[in-house]
Design a protein around this motif. Structure first.
Motif, mmCIF file in Angstrom:
data_model
loop_
_atom_site.group_PDB
_atom_site.id
_atom_site.type_symbol
_atom_site.label_atom_id
_atom_site.label_comp_id
_atom_site.label_asym_id
_atom_site.label_seq_id
_atom_site.Cartn_x
_atom_site.Cartn_y
_atom_site.Cartn_z
ATOM 1 N N VAL A 153 27.576 98.672 -55.985
ATOM 2 C CA VAL A 153 27.623 97.691 -56.704
ATOM 3 C C VAL A 153 28.767 97.604 -57.828
ATOM 4 C CG1 VAL A 153 26.280 96.221 -58.534
ATOM 5 C CG2 VAL A 153 25.247 97.626 -56.512
ATOM 6 N N HIS A 154 29.123 98.702 -58.406
ATOM 7 C CA HIS A 154 30.351 98.777 -59.307
ATOM 8 C C HIS A 154 31.627 98.466 -58.650
ATOM 9 C CE1 HIS A 154 33.542 100.925 -61.829
ATOM 10 N NE2 HIS A 154 32.797 100.127 -62.661
ATOM 11 N N GLY A 186 29.089 88.605 -59.371
ATOM 12 C CA GLY A 186 27.466 88.912 -59.863
ATOM 13 C C GLY A 186 26.997 89.578 -58.692
ATOM 14 N N PHE A 187 25.812 90.035 -59.075
ATOM 15 C CA PHE A 187 24.755 90.446 -58.152
ATOM 16 C C PHE A 187 23.427 90.287 -58.485
ATOM 17 C CE2 PHE A 187 23.969 94.549 -60.209
ATOM 18 C CZ PHE A 187 25.288 94.750 -60.786
ATOM 19 N N LEU A 188 22.716 90.387 -57.105
ATOM 20 C CA LEU A 188 21.151 90.149 -57.256
ATOM 21 C C LEU A 188 20.522 91.203 -56.521
ATOM 22 C CD1 LEU A 188 21.020 86.351 -56.698
ATOM 23 C CD2 LEU A 188 21.213 87.649 -58.822
ATOM 24 N N GLU A 243 26.055 103.214 -66.099
ATOM 25 C CA GLU A 243 26.860 104.136 -65.016
ATOM 26 C C GLU A 243 28.386 104.055 -65.659
ATOM 27 O OE1 GLU A 243 29.795 104.440 -62.120
ATOM 28 O OE2 GLU A 243 29.708 102.645 -63.621
ATOM 29 N N PHE A 244 28.572 103.130 -66.689
ATOM 30 C CA PHE A 244 30.026 103.180 -67.386
ATOM 31 C C PHE A 244 29.933 104.303 -68.406
ATOM 32 C CE2 PHE A 244 31.076 98.680 -66.224
ATOM 33 C CZ PHE A 244 32.535 99.099 -65.915
ATOM 34 N N ALA A 267 40.346 87.886 -66.389
ATOM 35 C CA ALA A 267 39.127 88.032 -66.001
ATOM 36 C C ALA A 267 38.806 86.871 -65.089
ATOM 37 C CB ALA A 267 38.280 88.368 -66.916
ATOM 38 N N ARG A 268 37.912 87.287 -64.076
ATOM 39 C CA ARG A 268 37.340 86.147 -63.118
ATOM 40 C C ARG A 268 36.347 85.423 -63.752
ATOM 41 N NH1 ARG A 268 38.255 84.531 -57.796
ATOM 42 N NH2 ARG A 268 36.298 83.664 -56.974
ATOM 43 N N ASP A 269 35.646 86.238 -64.169
ATOM 44 C CA ASP A 269 34.189 85.725 -65.170
ATOM 45 C C ASP A 269 33.779 86.605 -66.077
ATOM 46 O OD1 ASP A 269 33.008 87.725 -63.302
ATOM 47 O OD2 ASP A 269 33.013 86.045 -61.663
ATOM 48 N N ARG A 270 32.515 86.637 -66.405
ATOM 49 C CA ARG A 270 32.009 87.256 -67.519
ATOM 50 C C ARG A 270 31.889 88.660 -66.984
ATOM 51 N NH1 ARG A 270 29.863 84.519 -71.520
ATOM 52 N NH2 ARG A 270 28.684 85.871 -73.430
ATOM 53 N N VAL A 271 31.388 88.921 -65.920
ATOM 54 C CA VAL A 271 31.032 90.241 -65.315
ATOM 55 C C VAL A 271 32.274 91.179 -65.558
ATOM 56 C CG1 VAL A 271 30.863 91.602 -63.335
ATOM 57 C CG2 VAL A 271 29.411 89.810 -63.414
ATOM 58 N N HIS A 272 33.567 90.515 -65.066
ATOM 59 C CA HIS A 272 34.767 91.567 -65.337
ATOM 60 C C HIS A 272 35.282 91.527 -66.996
ATOM 61 C CE1 HIS A 272 34.401 89.853 -61.290
ATOM 62 N NE2 HIS A 272 34.520 90.878 -61.076
#
Length: 217
Positions: A91-92, A101-103, A137-138, A197-202
Motif C-alpha cells: 500500500v505504501h 488514496g486507498f480503500l 509504518e512510517f 504533491a499530487r494530493d493530500r496523501v502525498h
C-alpha cells in the motif's frame, strides 16, 4: 457531470459487483474493465476515465506498476486503490507510485462511492483506520540521513504540513491554529504547489520525509 470510472481487478466477480453498484448511481458510469495492470494502462489511454479503481495484486503488471505508469503519464486520471490491505508495504508503494488514496474491500458500498467522488473532485482519501497503520509504518522506518527539503515553505506552512501529516482535516487544522477553514485550505493548496504533491496523501508522505512528524506524535 458524470464521473467516468475504470474498474481494474483480476477477479471478474469483484468487477461485476462494482459495475452493478455504479450502474445505479446517476453521477457515475463504468467506461471500462481490466483484469491486469497492462490492460488498465491501455484502457486508461483509450477510454480516458476520471478515476481508476485499482486492485494491487494482479498477474503480470501489478497494480503498483500500473498506477505508476498511469500517474506518470500526466493525464487527468486519478487512481484509487481498492485492496484487501493485507500488506502495508504494498500500500505504501502504491502511494509513492501516485495513488490518490486507498480503500479496503470490506468497506460499505456507499463509502466506496463517496471515495470515488472525493478522488474525482481532486482530493485524496484513505480508509478509516488505515491512516494509523500508515503512520505506524512510517514510524518503524529509520530517519533519513538527509530529510526532505522544505525550501520555500513558510513557518506557517510547516505548521500546516505537520498537522496534515498527523491526519488532520482542513477544519481540524483551522481549529488547531485558530484560523479560518478557508485559510487552512489555502495553505494546503500552496503546499501542493511548493512540494509538487499530487494530493493530500502525498503531503502526509512529505511531512514524514521532512521529519515533521515522528513516532511520538
Amino acid at each position: 457531470m458524470t464521473i467516468r470510472v475504470l474498474l481494474v481487478d483480476d477477479q471478474p466477480l469483484v468487477r461485476a459487483g462494482l459495475r452493478v453498484l455504479i450502474a445505479d448511481v446517476p453521477d457515475m458510469a463504468v467506461v471500462g474493465e481490466a483484469g491486469t495492470g497492462a490492460e488498465a494502462i491501455r484502457l486508461t489511454r483509450e477510454v480516458l476515465p476520471d478515476v481508476v479503481l485499482m486492485d494491487l495484486r494482479m498477474p503480470g503488471t501489478d497494480g503498483i506498476q500500473a498506477t505508476r505508469t498511469i500517474t506518470d503519464s500526466g493525464g487527468p486520471a486519478r487512481v484509487l486503490v481498492l485492496t484487501t490491505f493485507d500488506d502495508d508495504e504494498h500500500v505504501h508503494a502504491a502511494l509513492r507510485a501516485g495513488a490518490s488514496g486507498f480503500l479496503v474491500k470490506d468497506m460499505a458500498l456507499e463509502d466506496i462511492l463517496g471515495a470515488i467522488r472525493v478522488v474525482a473532485a481532486g482530493d485524496a482519501l484513505i480508509a478509516p483506520g488505515v491512516t494509523r497503520r500508515l503512520i505506524a509504518e512510517f514510524s518503524r522506518r529509520p530517519t533519513a540521513a538527509t530529510p526532505r527539503s522544505l525550501a520555500g515553505v513558510t513557518d506557517r506552512e510547516r505548521e500546516v504540513l505537520t498537522l496534515v501529516g498527523r491526519g488532520l482535516s482542513n477544519a481540524e487544522i483551522a481549529a488547531e491554529l485558530v484560523i479560518s477553514a478557508a485559510t487552512a485550505k489555502a495553505h494546503v493548496a500552496r503546499l501542493f504547489s511548493k512540494l509538487g504533491a499530487r494530493d493530500r496523501v502525498h503531503l502526509v508522505i512529505a511531512a514524514y520525509e521532512a521529519g515533521l512528524v515522528t513516532a511520538s506524535r
